[in-house]
Design a protein around this motif. Structure first.
Motif, PDB file in Angstrom:
ATOM      1  N   SER A  82       0.856  -1.184   0.000  1.00 16.94           N
ATOM      2  CA  SER A  82       0.000   0.000   0.000  1.00 16.94           C
ATOM      3  C   SER A  82       0.894   1.237   0.000  1.00 16.94           C
ATOM      4  O   SER A  82       2.095   1.147   0.273  1.00 16.94           O
ATOM      5  N   LYS A  83       0.315   2.382  -0.290  1.00 14.25           N
ATOM      6  CA  LYS A  83       1.102   3.621  -0.238  1.00 14.25           C
ATOM      7  C   LYS A  83       1.320   4.064   1.192  1.00 14.25           C
ATOM      8  O   LYS A  83       2.129   4.945   1.449  1.00 14.25           O
ATOM      9  N   GLY A  84       0.589   3.450   2.121  1.00 18.09           N
ATOM     10  CA  GLY A  84       0.822   3.736   3.531  1.00 18.09           C
ATOM     11  C   GLY A  84      -0.383   4.327   4.237  1.00 18.09           C
ATOM     12  O   GLY A  84      -1.426   4.593   3.644  1.00 18.09           O
ATOM     13  N   ILE A  85      -0.215   4.496   5.544  1.00 17.11           N
ATOM     14  CA  ILE A  85      -1.242   5.110   6.374  1.00 17.11           C
ATOM     15  C   ILE A  85      -0.621   6.265   7.153  1.00 17.11           C
ATOM     16  O   ILE A  85       0.596   6.282   7.368  1.00 17.11           O
ATOM     17  N   PRO A  86      -1.413   7.243   7.569  1.00 21.24           N
ATOM     18  CA  PRO A  86      -2.857   7.408   7.403  1.00 21.24           C
ATOM     19  C   PRO A  86      -3.268   7.401   5.929  1.00 21.24           C
ATOM     20  O   PRO A  86      -2.583   7.990   5.091  1.00 21.24           O
ATOM     21  N   ALA A  87      -4.394   6.742   5.648  1.00 25.14           N
ATOM     22  CA  ALA A  87      -4.865   6.628   4.271  1.00 25.14           C
ATOM     23  C   ALA A  87      -5.355   7.982   3.768  1.00 25.14           C
ATOM     24  O   ALA A  87      -5.988   8.735   4.499  1.00 25.14           O
ATOM     25  N   GLN A  88      -5.048   8.251   2.513  1.00 25.55           N
ATOM     26  CA  GLN A  88      -5.551   9.462   1.887  1.00 25.55           C
ATOM     27  C   GLN A  88      -6.502   9.112   0.758  1.00 25.55           C
ATOM     28  O   GLN A  88      -7.559   9.704   0.609  1.00 25.55           O
ATOM     29  N   TYR A  89      -6.140   8.115  -0.006  1.00 26.52           N
ATOM     30  CA  TYR A  89      -6.940   7.723  -1.166  1.00 26.52           C
ATOM     31  C   TYR A  89      -6.474   6.346  -1.583  1.00 26.52           C
ATOM     32  O   TYR A  89      -5.310   6.024  -1.468  1.00 26.52           O
ATOM     33  N   GLY A  90      -7.368   5.507  -2.046  1.00 31.81           N
ATOM     34  CA  GLY A  90      -6.974   4.207  -2.573  1.00 31.81           C
ATOM     35  C   GLY A  90      -7.479   3.051  -1.746  1.00 31.81           C
ATOM     36  O   GLY A  90      -7.648   3.145  -0.528  1.00 31.81           O
ATOM     37  N   GLY A  91      -7.707   1.923  -2.434  1.00 29.36           N
ATOM     38  CA  GLY A  91      -8.290   0.753  -1.800  1.00 29.36           C
ATOM     39  C   GLY A  91      -7.399   0.076  -0.789  1.00 29.36           C
ATOM     40  O   GLY A  91      -7.810  -0.188   0.350  1.00 29.36           O
ATOM     41  N   VAL A 344     -14.576  17.250 -11.575  1.00 25.67           N
ATOM     42  CA  VAL A 344     -14.417  18.099 -10.387  1.00 25.67           C
ATOM     43  C   VAL A 344     -13.145  17.789  -9.609  1.00 25.67           C
ATOM     44  O   VAL A 344     -12.958  18.288  -8.498  1.00 25.67           O
ATOM     45  N   GLY A 345     -12.253  16.973 -10.163  1.00 24.10           N
ATOM     46  CA  GLY A 345     -10.995  16.669  -9.482  1.00 24.10           C
ATOM     47  C   GLY A 345     -11.170  15.618  -8.394  1.00 24.10           C
ATOM     48  O   GLY A 345     -12.155  14.886  -8.357  1.00 24.10           O
ATOM     49  N   THR A 346     -10.205  15.557  -7.497  1.00 29.28           N
ATOM     50  CA  THR A 346     -10.249  14.587  -6.401  1.00 29.28           C
ATOM     51  C   THR A 346     -10.894  15.211  -5.168  1.00 29.28           C
ATOM     52  O   THR A 346     -10.920  16.439  -5.021  1.00 29.28           O
ATOM     53  N   VAL A 347     -11.394  14.372  -4.279  1.00 23.26           N
ATOM     54  CA  VAL A 347     -11.951  14.812  -2.996  1.00 23.26           C
ATOM     55  C   VAL A 347     -11.323  13.932  -1.917  1.00 23.26           C
ATOM     56  O   VAL A 347     -11.688  12.765  -1.770  1.00 23.26           O
ATOM     57  N   TYR A 348     -10.358  14.474  -1.194  1.00 18.19           N
ATOM     58  CA  TYR A 348      -9.646  13.692  -0.180  1.00 18.19           C
ATOM     59  C   TYR A 348     -10.355  13.691   1.176  1.00 18.19           C
ATOM     60  O   TYR A 348     -10.073  12.854   2.023  1.00 18.19           O
TER      61      TYR A 348
END
Length: 462
Positions: A82-91, A344-348
Motif C-alpha cells: 500500500s502507499k501507507g497510512i494514514p490513508a488518503q486515497y486508494g483501496g 471536479v478533481g479529487t476529494v480527499y
C-alpha cells in the motif's frame, strides 16, 4: 548488476522476468545500481515528537538498530504494497487503515511500509510505519518500492531474533521475478509469505505490451512462491485456482470491507453546500462516478452514453488527474460541448466524499478489471441507485441491489433514461438492499476479525 539485484531479493532472470522488466521498466536497473546501499530509516528522534501525516497525528519513532535483547510474544505482521497510512486515497490504503484502526487482538503487531520522499518511522493506529524513499522512475516505481520495503522488513526481523514466525503480507503481484529469493530469506526467519493477488493488472490498457507481459509473469511467480493467497473476490480466487492449478495454490477468501454509516455532515454543512455551489450542482441533481481516471474503468463508454441520454441531470466525475487521457476523450467525444459533464478533481475529505455519494441521484460504475472494487462498496453503502457494468466481479458484490448495463452502444444511455423515471419507492428499495448487502457480506468488523483469526492461527498452534 546481478549482485545488486540479489541484495534486494531478485531472482535474476527467473522465467525470463528480468528481460520483460528491462524492456518495460528499464530504469529500475540503474536505480538499484546507484542505490544498492539505500536505507529506509530516519535519524534518531525523541519518541515524544508528534507530527502530521495526511492530516492525522502520528508519533515519531527512533531509528531502529540491532536489538538482540528485544523480546516479544506478539505475532508480527509486515504489510507491503500500500502507499501507507494514514490513508488518503486508494483501496489498499483504506484496507490497511481499517485493519490497524479496528485491531482487537493484543497479540498482533502491525508494521506498515509507506511510500515517501524522505526517511522516517512513526506509530499510527498502534502500527509501526516506516517510509521507503522511492525515486521517480515511472512504471518501475511500484516494483522498486515493494522490493525495498520487503528487504527492510526482513532486515528488521533479522535484527530481532525474538520475532518468531513473522507474516509478510504483500498486496498485489508486482515482484514475482524476485519472489523466490525473498521466499528463501523468509523461510530462514521461520516466516511465511502471504499475497493478495488483487485484480488483473496485466489486463490494464494503460500498459504497453512488454509491461503487460511482465505483470502476467509476475502474477504467476507470486502465486508459485506464496504460502497463501488471500483473495478479496471469489471470482479472483476461482481464477487463481484454475489458471495456476499446476502450482496447487493455497487460497482463502476474505472480502474487502465497507460501512453503511451516514456522513457526519448535514445537508446544510458548509463543506457540502460549498462544494455544490462551486460546481453549480443540486442535491439529487447529479449522477456520480468515482475512480481512477484510466481506460479500463470505462470512462469513455460512460461519458459517451450519458451524452447520448436524455437526462437533465449532471454527470459528476471525481477522479485523479490524467491530462493525456482527458484530451484523448475530448478528441473522441467532444464532451466539453455538453454542459452536463463535470470533472471536479479529487476529494480527499472522506466525510465530504461520503456526503457527495449520499447526495447523488445515482452512481455509475464501469470497472472491468477484476477484484472487489472499494469505490463500488462505498457506493452501495451510501448511494441508493447504482448502475453497474455487467461483469462477474460487480454482480458478485452487488447482486440484486443494483441495475446493470452492457458494454455496448446504447445500453447505458437507455438505462439512465429508465433510471430517471424510477419511482422514489423503487429507488429506496434498491438502496435498502444495497446497504443490507454491505452489512451482511462486507462489514469492516467482520473482515478485520477474519484477518486476525488468520494471522493468529499459527501463533495459537505454537
Amino acid at each position: 548488476m546481478q549482485g545488486a539485484l540479489r541484495q534486494y531479493g531478485a531472482v535474476y532472470g527467473e522465467g525470463g522476468g528480468w528481460a520483460y522488466l528491462s524492456s518495460g521498466l528499464g530504469s529500475l536497473c540503474a536505480v538499484f545500481e546507484r542505490r544498492k546501499g539505500m536505507k529506509c530509516l530516519s535519524p534518531k528522534r525523541e519518541n515524544t515528537i508528534i507530527e502530521e501525516v495526511n492530516g492525522k497525528q502520528v508519533r515519531v519513532l527512533e531509528q531502529h538498530g540491532r536489538h538482540l535483547k528485544y523480546s516479544t510474544e506478539k505475532r508480527h505482521i509486515f504489510i507491503i504494497g500500500s502507499k501507507g497510512i494514514p490513508a488518503q486515497y486508494g483501496g489498499f490504503e483504506t484496507f490497511v487503515e481499517k485493519l490497524t484502526e479496528r485491531r482487537v487482538s493484543d497479540r498482533i503487531r502491525y508494521h506498515v511500509a509507506c511510500m515517501g520522499r524522505n526517511d522516517g518511522r512513526y506509530e499510527y493506529n498502534g502500527a509501526k510505519c516506516f517510509y521507503v524513499n522511492v525515486p521517480q522512475i515511472g512504471a518501475a516505481k511500484a516494483v522498486y518500492y515493494d522490493i525495498a520495503a520487503l528487504g527492510h522488513c526482513i532486515s528488521y526481523c533479522r535484527a530481532r531474533p525474538a520475532i518468531k514466525r513473522p507474516v509478510f503480507y504483500v498486496l498485489a503481484c508486482r515482484i514475482g521475478p524476485f519472489a523466490r529469493h525473498f521466499k528463501k530469506k523468509i523461510e530462514r526467519l521461520g516466516g511465511v509469505l502471504y499475497v493478495n493477488p488483487d485484480g488483473h493488472e496485466w489486463k490494464r490498457k494503460k500498459w504497453n505490451a512488454a509491461i503487460r507481459r511482465y505483470w502476467k509473469l509476475s502474477e504467476r511467480l507470486m502465486v508459485k512462491h506464496a504460502d497463501l493467497l488471500v483473495c478479496d473476490s471469489k471470482n479472483i480466487e476461482a481464477y487463481i485456482r484454475k489458471e495456476y492449478a499446476s502450482y496447487h495454490p493455497k487460497t482463502i477468501y476474505i472480502a474487502y470491507g465497507s460501512d453503511t454509516e451516514p456522513s457526519v455532515l448535514r445537508d446544510n454543512d458548509r463543506r457540502y453546500v460549498g462544494w455544490l455551489e462551486e460546481n453549480s450542482l443540486d442535491k439529487k441533481g447529479y449522477y456520480l462516478i468515482v475512480g481512477r481516471f484510466v481506460p479500463e474503468n470505462s470512462f469513455e463508454t460512460m461519458i459517451r452514453e450519458f451524452m447520448g441520454s436524455s437526462s437533465r441531470k449532471k454527470l459528476v466525475i471525481v477522479t485523479t488527474a490524467n491530462d493525456s487521457f482527458l484530451e484523448i476523450l475530448e478528441t473522441k467525444l467532444r464532451f466539453r460541448s455538453d454542459g452536463r459533464i463535470r470533472f471536479v478533481g479529487t476529494v480527499y475529505d472522506q466525510e465530504l466524499l461520503k456526503k457527495i455519494r449520499e447526495g447523488a441521484y445515482g452512481y455509475l460504475h464501469g470497472h472491468t478489471v477484476g477484484g472487489t472494487n472499494p469505490s463500488l462498496l462505498e457506493a452501495l453503502g451510501s448511494t441508493e441507485l447504482n448502475l453497474l457494468v455487467n461483469v462477474g466481479f460487480n454482480r458478485e458484490v452487488a447482486g440484486e441491489a443494483a441495475l446493470y448495463w452492457e458494454d455496448q452502444k446504447g445500453s447505458l444511455a437507455e438505462l439512465i433514461d429508465r433510471a430517471d423515471r424510477l419511482e422514489a419507492r423503487t429507488i429506496s428499495s434498491l438502496g435498502k438492499k444495497a446497504k443490507e448487502r454491505i452489512r451482511m457480506a462486507y462489514s469492516w468488523g467482520d473482515i478485520v476479525e477474519r484477518y486476525e483469526r488468520l494471522f493468529e492461527e499459527r501463533l495459537s498452534a505454537e
